[in-house]
Enzyme design. Structure first.
Site, PDB file in Angstrom:
ATOM      1  N   SER A  63      83.287  65.095  45.530  1.00  8.20           N
ATOM      2  CA  SER A  63      83.694  64.056  46.429  1.00  8.20           C
ATOM      3  C   SER A  63      85.427  64.040  46.415  1.00  8.20           C
ATOM      4  CB  SER A  63      83.329  62.609  45.531  1.00  8.20           C
ATOM      5  OG  SER A  63      84.121  61.473  45.808  1.00  8.20           O
ATOM      6  N   TYR A  93      82.890  57.565  37.687  1.00  9.90           N
ATOM      7  CA  TYR A  93      82.295  58.633  38.626  1.00  9.90           C
ATOM      8  C   TYR A  93      83.403  59.538  38.929  1.00  9.90           C
ATOM      9  CZ  TYR A  93      80.916  59.642  43.701  1.00  9.90           C
ATOM     10  OH  TYR A  93      80.537  60.314  44.745  1.00  9.90           O
TER      11      TYR A  93
HETATM   12  N1  LIG Z   1      77.801  58.813  50.745  1.00 11.87           N
HETATM   13  C1  LIG Z   1      78.838  59.079  50.333  1.00 11.87           C
HETATM   14  O1  LIG Z   1      79.838  58.728  51.015  1.00 11.87           O
HETATM   15  C2  LIG Z   1      79.291  60.207  49.302  1.00 11.87           C
HETATM   16  C3  LIG Z   1      80.557  60.511  49.225  1.00 11.87           C
HETATM   17  C4  LIG Z   1      81.219  61.438  48.308  1.00 11.87           C
HETATM   18  C5  LIG Z   1      79.977  62.176  47.554  1.00 11.87           C
HETATM   19  N2  LIG Z   1      78.827  61.794  47.703  1.00 11.87           N
HETATM   20  C6  LIG Z   1      77.879  62.379  46.996  1.00 11.87           C
HETATM   21  O2  LIG Z   1      76.773  62.842  47.348  1.00 11.87           O
HETATM   22  C7  LIG Z   1      75.622  62.728  46.673  1.00 11.87           C
HETATM   23  C8  LIG Z   1      74.589  62.203  47.259  1.00 11.87           C
HETATM   24  O3  LIG Z   1      74.583  60.915  47.367  1.00 11.87           O
HETATM   25  P1  LIG Z   1      74.421  59.865  48.574  1.00 11.87           P
HETATM   26  O4  LIG Z   1      75.376  58.954  49.003  1.00 11.87           O
HETATM   27  O5  LIG Z   1      73.318  60.725  49.554  1.00 11.87           O
HETATM   28  O6  LIG Z   1      73.507  58.834  47.777  1.00 11.87           O
HETATM   29  P2  LIG Z   1      72.070  58.403  47.731  1.00 11.87           P
HETATM   30  O7  LIG Z   1      71.377  58.128  49.180  1.00 11.87           O
HETATM   31  O8  LIG Z   1      72.176  57.224  46.785  1.00 11.87           O
HETATM   32  O9  LIG Z   1      71.481  59.831  47.182  1.00 11.87           O
HETATM   33  C9  LIG Z   1      71.311  60.055  45.675  1.00 11.87           C
HETATM   34  C10 LIG Z   1      70.399  60.907  45.674  1.00 11.87           C
HETATM   35  O10 LIG Z   1      70.207  61.331  44.280  1.00 11.87           O
HETATM   36  C11 LIG Z   1      68.882  61.299  43.676  1.00 11.87           C
HETATM   37  N3  LIG Z   1      68.859  60.993  42.254  1.00 11.87           N
HETATM   38  C12 LIG Z   1      69.576  59.834  41.644  1.00 11.87           C
HETATM   39  N4  LIG Z   1      69.561  59.818  40.431  1.00 11.87           N
HETATM   40  C13 LIG Z   1      68.544  61.080  39.993  1.00 11.87           C
HETATM   41  C14 LIG Z   1      67.977  61.447  38.825  1.00 11.87           C
HETATM   42  N5  LIG Z   1      68.461  60.966  37.623  1.00 11.87           N
HETATM   43  N6  LIG Z   1      67.232  62.569  39.174  1.00 11.87           N
HETATM   44  C15 LIG Z   1      66.880  63.027  40.208  1.00 11.87           C
HETATM   45  N7  LIG Z   1      67.471  62.642  41.175  1.00 11.87           N
HETATM   46  C16 LIG Z   1      68.326  61.723  41.448  1.00 11.87           C
HETATM   47  C17 LIG Z   1      68.313  60.104  44.496  1.00 11.87           C
HETATM   48  O11 LIG Z   1      66.816  60.297  44.503  1.00 11.87           O
HETATM   49  P3  LIG Z   1      65.854  59.332  43.659  1.00 11.87           P
HETATM   50  O12 LIG Z   1      66.492  58.066  43.561  1.00 11.87           O
HETATM   51  O13 LIG Z   1      64.671  59.479  44.267  1.00 11.87           O
HETATM   52  O14 LIG Z   1      65.918  60.126  42.210  1.00 11.87           O
HETATM   53  C18 LIG Z   1      68.707  60.264  45.808  1.00 11.87           C
HETATM   54  O15 LIG Z   1      68.261  61.301  46.483  1.00 11.87           O
HETATM   55  C19 LIG Z   1      75.748  62.341  45.344  1.00 11.87           C
HETATM   56  O16 LIG Z   1      76.277  63.299  44.424  1.00 11.87           O
HETATM   57  C20 LIG Z   1      77.458  61.468  45.743  1.00 11.87           C
HETATM   58  O17 LIG Z   1      78.161  61.579  44.574  1.00 11.87           O
HETATM   59  C21 LIG Z   1      78.472  60.762  48.402  1.00 11.87           C
END
Ligand SMILES: NC(=O)c1ccc[n+]([C@@H]2O[C@H](COP(=O)([O-])OP(=O)(O)OC[C@H]3O[C@@H](n4cnc5c(N)ncnc54)[C@H](OP(=O)(O)O)[C@@H]3O)[C@@H](O)[C@H]2O)c1
Length: 261
Positions: free
Chosen positions: A151, A166
């Site tokens: 991130s 985070y």
């Molecule tokens: N969106 C942004 O702006 C952004 C910015 C910077 C970094 N990121 C990073 O990108 C990554 C994906 O995030 P996202 O934005 O796509 O959010 P998201 O839609 O909430 O995705 C999170 C994913 O992680 C999985 N997950 C959560 N806890 C888990 C567990 N205990 N075991 C297995 N899987 C788990 C969830 O699936 P289940 O609930 O089905 O388990 C979901 O598929 C994260 O690492 C986040 O920190 C996102």
């Protein structure tokens, strides 16, 4: 070789075997989409099986194949089962995309110890354990690749109060990436991280639906808009392909210029 074949060879992932965690929604689903479209065979991992199966149905006719595995990565014993799944369903693992993550909001002075631990355990410790478990498969690959989804808050503090756990976890993930690059290069594995700014997903929904906060976050972004998941997935494709063979231990911001301030 004509130009099309040349580029296909450099940027394609034909026959490469990839684990993508957190593939049931948001960025992870798009990362799986681009890899399967580029010819990779993907094991999509997350807790919500039905969401993974919906993604698998959607991607049936792409160049590569997709397999699903429901697993909770906050459980260490479950993490240890993933290499076996990759061996059974894909026949190995060349690419590990460590994308699953979580966030909680609480100010430093108010945060409960277990909430801090839950974020660091999934965003950092589980990523280390997963890579450790997959290491024997990755080192057997001709070109092992680890891509950790960090991130912009792995490179600097959050502009929103309450994201310290985070921020700590993602700074740690950047450190883990660099350590993996240094220690595992001799095994033919490269490790890089991607540092996204704000992309509309379930994780960012509350922040981006809040007009005041959303305006503030756009103001911090030189391009003045949030990213689209596909714009992140193309960076992933580069880091997983032959094209990035000498790119190692880096953090690639995909952030509309956020970290350029
Ligand atoms: N969106 C942004 O702006 C952004 C910015 C910077 C970094 N990121 C990073 O990108 C990554 C994906 O995030 P996202 O934005 O796509 O959010 P998201 O839609 O909430 O995705 C999170 C994913 O992680 C999985 N997950 C959560 N806890 C888990 C567990 N205990 N075991 C297995 N899987 C788990 C969830 O699936 P289940 O609930 O089905 O388990 C979901 O598929 C994260 O690492 C986040 O920190 C996102």
């Amino acid at each position: 070789m004509n130009s099309k074949d040349y580029l296909h060879d450099l940027f394609g992932c034909q026959g490469r075997k990839a684990i993508v965690t957190g593939a049931s929604s948001g960025l992870g689903a798009e990362l799986a989409r681009v890899l399967v479209s580029a010819g990779a065979d993907v094991l999509a991992v997350a807790r919500r099986q039905e969401r993974l199966e919906a993604l698998a149905n959607e991607l049936q006719d792409r160049a590569g194949t997709i397999h699903v595995h429901a697993a909770d990565l906050s459980d260490n014993a479950t993490i240890d089962t993933l290499p076996e799944q990759a061996r059974e369903q894909l026949g190995g693992c060349d690419i590990l995309v460590a994308n699953a993550g979580t966030a909680t909001r609480a100010r430093l002075e108010d945060m409960a110890e277990q909430d801090f631990a839950a974020v660091v355990d999934l965003n950092l410790k589980a990523q280390w354990l997963l890579a450790k478990a997959c290491f024997p498969l990755l080192r057997q690959s001709e070109a092992g690749r680890i891509v950790n989804i960090a991130s912009i808050y792995g490179l600097g503090a959050s502009v929103i109060n309450g994201l310290s756990a985070y921020t700590v976890s993602k700074h740690g993930l950047v450190g883990l990436t660099r350590s993996q690059a240094v220690e595992w290069s001799r095994h033919g594995i490269t490790a890089n991280a991607i540092a996204p700014s704000y992309f509309p997903t379930e994780m960012t929904e509350t922040a981006l639906d809040n007009e005041k906060m959303s305006t503030r976050l756009r103001t911090f972004t030189p391009q003045g808009r949030f990213g689209q998941p596909t714009e992140l997935a193309t960076a992933l494709l580069f880091l997983c392909s032959k094209a990035s063979g000498y790119v190692n231990g880096t953090v690639v911001p995909v952030d509309g210029g956020w970290t350029a301030w």
